[in-house]
Design an enzyme around this catalytic site. Sequence first.
Site, short mmCIF file in Angstrom:
data_model
loop_
_atom_site.label_atom_id
_atom_site.label_comp_id
_atom_site.label_asym_id
_atom_site.label_seq_id
_atom_site.Cartn_x
_atom_site.Cartn_y
_atom_site.Cartn_z
CE1 TYR A 60 -3.32 -2.71 0.03
CE2 TYR A 60 -3.78 -2.22 2.32
CZ TYR A 60 -4.05 -2.94 1.17
OH TYR A 60 -5.04 -3.88 1.17
CG LEU A 214 -18.40 2.05 1.47
CD1 LEU A 214 -17.97 3.44 1.92
CD2 LEU A 214 -19.90 1.85 1.71
N GLY A 215 -17.66 -0.74 -2.54
CA GLY A 215 -17.48 -0.88 -3.98
C GLY A 215 -16.64 0.23 -4.58
N GLY A 217 -16.33 3.23 -3.68
CA GLY A 217 -17.03 4.50 -3.73
C GLY A 217 -18.35 4.47 -4.46
CB ALA A 220 -19.98 6.27 -0.94
#
Length: 357
Positions: A60, A214-215, A217, A220
């Site tokens: 990351y 949340l896929g 975004g 959302a």
Amino acid sequence: MQLTDYLTLGASGLRVSPLALGTMTFGTDWGWGADEAEARSIFDLYVERGGNFVDTANFYTGGSSEALLGRFAAGRRDRLVLATKYSLNLHPGDPNGGGNHRKSLVRAVDESLKRLGTDYIDLLYLHIWDGTTPVEEVMRGFDDLVRAGKLLYAGISDTPAWQVARMQTLAALRGWTPLVALQVEYSLVQRTVERDLVPMAEALGLGVTAWSPLGMGVLAGKYDRASLAQGDAQSLTVRGTRQQVALTHDMLSERNLDIAEEVKAIAQALGRSPAQVALAWLLQRPGRGAIPIVGARTLAQFEDNLGALALRLGEAELRRLDEASAVPLGFPHDFIRLPVPRNNIFGGTRVRSGAQA
């Protein structure tokens, strides 16, 4: 529900919060993350409210996520459950710079320990299956590092269910460290894990942690249909914008946006945000459920996401969401549920498992 309503992870005795802090957004190296000050604010809010389960990976933001997390955790490291991952390549051009094999595992753990500023990792996931490493090598490698005190628990992510089951069975037969957690993409727009991965985890004692709840975004309400035509869906990098990342992960589709519209409608009726509704659905999955891994670019986004813990969806809302996001289970699951096979199996009698009573 609160962050302090701890639960045990899989078949282990490790106590973790019901919602994990995801830190893939910690660092601006990829062009869309949170800077150090904002990342610290997010981390501090999570810990102040009693959260203890923090998820990262060596890959990351090119290692910045682990380095920032190490600084933030200083002085309170032992009360945290730090989960990181290995497998992805941080050394381009080096064929052994990534992968699931022992050399990659040992190198990654030593580098992660340095970045995190600690002498042990609570939970280490194999990040993604490479298709080349023998399962015996992986499980023996995990066991050796646990015995050396560098790891406490082992987990696995993004791997076929049959392979995970094989590894868990092998560990049990040989007395090696078992897997206690399975990390998978799981959300209203990604429910295919309910075919085999989630039932396998429940049967074999692995707690389920859900990335991208949340896929990316979509759930959302971040994107509309105009977003479908923007960006390069064939890009090979995680750099750029979050929309570009969503495109490359096939998140922006007509089906997914239809599901997002249903989430938005329910959210408006309840006076909640779409993100809270999507996360609440995941928190209320049957059985042991799943632990959402929630990351955010801003403190305001993260604080809104935490509001999902206080939202209890009713049966009507859950049914609407289930129907809007349903996926076929495929063979043999759908076949087994047909009336004729059921009758042929049970001869017209009613039978239920005592283990499910």
